[in-house]
Design an enzyme around this catalytic site. Sequence first.
Site: not given
Ligand code: CTP
Length: 414
Positions: A287, A338, A206, A277, A314-317, A352
């Site tokens: 390649k 953020f 991104n 994501d 994985p969603d880290i937060v 969120k």
């Molecule tokens: N984040 C994270 N791990 C992920 C995706 C997001 O820790 N896999 C954290 C980002 O570092 C940020 C917050 O979650 O602090 C929001 O990120 P954002 O990309 O806006 O959220 P998403 O859950 O990916 O939502 P969206 O559907 O808008 O992509």
Amino acid sequence: MDKRVLLGVTGSIAAYKACELVRLLVKEDIGVQVVMTAHATELMGPATFRSLSGNPVALDLFDDPGAPIHHIELAQSAPVFVIAPCTANVVNKLAAGVADDLLTTTALAFTGRLILAPAANTQMYLDVATQESIRALQARGVTVLTADNGELACGDVGPGRLPDPRVIADEARRALRSSEALAGRHVVITAGPTREDFDPVRFVSNHSTGRMGYALARAALQMGATVTLISGPVSLPAPVDARLEFVGVTSAREMSAAVLQAAATADIVLAAAAVADFRPRITSEVKLKKYALSELSELREGETVITVELVQNPDIVTQLSEARAAGALKRDLVLVGFAAETNDVDSNAREKLASKGLDFIVANDVSRADIGFGAAENEVLVISPEGDTPIAKASKFEVAWQLLELITQATNAS
Ligand code: CTP
């Protein structure tokens, strides 16, 4: 609180206004050590500053027989260094890292909060070189106040006047107040994008440039924190500081592992990274050739379409908030996310905050070119269950500083 300020005075006609600044600071029991350039002494006598500050004025690299390395001793003597007035020449020298007298050498060795109050002829202030220097300094975590507009000593009218000494004193006071706000705290910061490889050549990612996360790292260091900066691939130099641990990662899974490890001792996590994501389900070691890919393709409406499979990262937060709830992390760990949004910024961010179990979410509108990805400035709304606080448009470093002030104040109060 360490109530000491270094005050640099350079060769501008506005040097006399620095007297008022010394007076304002001394009145509040703030110790002021003045450093003057040779040009400044042509305009103001050091004796005036000595009387007002009650301290001998530092003038020359070799003028203190008691301290053989005078500039280093000076640089370490206070948490805040204000240069007021700061001429266009000194702004440009500082941006280039020139250290050819006591003041600039001290500034180069200084690691605390550096605040510049420019004063220059309008043309010199607005010159591309000066403006580029100001932007470069701001990106490195230097506060450069905006010069006032008005009549100048040379008779010109325009921007270039020294900001009001009261404004400079306020800024110095604020900086002093926060200079130890994070002392003894461990702050973990994620920054930049993650990059998810298809093969050694291609990837999904991104537009994040990491600027906000790096600004947060600099601000947290200046507030006394120990910082772990976990960064995806960006082209920014990491701050150099003994209290900074830098961890470079590429993918979301690498970032997740690094964050979970660092979070074990963290007091605050600032998740500024734009984590991808999804990642390709299969990553090729070699390649991928177009002809091999085209075997998977189909012709649709006259175009060759290829379908690739992506799997969720994985969603880290969320991992962090779950680990905190399970007792695996500090119970009072502050989790800050953020939300970079293009539409429905507030409601998306609020959603969120709740779904990811965060304490604060910092919402910004990335559809705006002036504050979005890669911009030097930001303007955000900080949302927490206790309420919303807007942070007005400013350099990313200023926004970072204000955000950390807000978080420390809110969490110390609770
Ligand atoms: N984040 C994270 N791990 C992920 C995706 C997001 O820790 N896999 C954290 C980002 O570092 C940020 C917050 O979650 O602090 C929001 O990120 P954002 O990309 O806006 O959220 P998403 O859950 O990916 O939502 P969206 O559907 O808008 O992509």
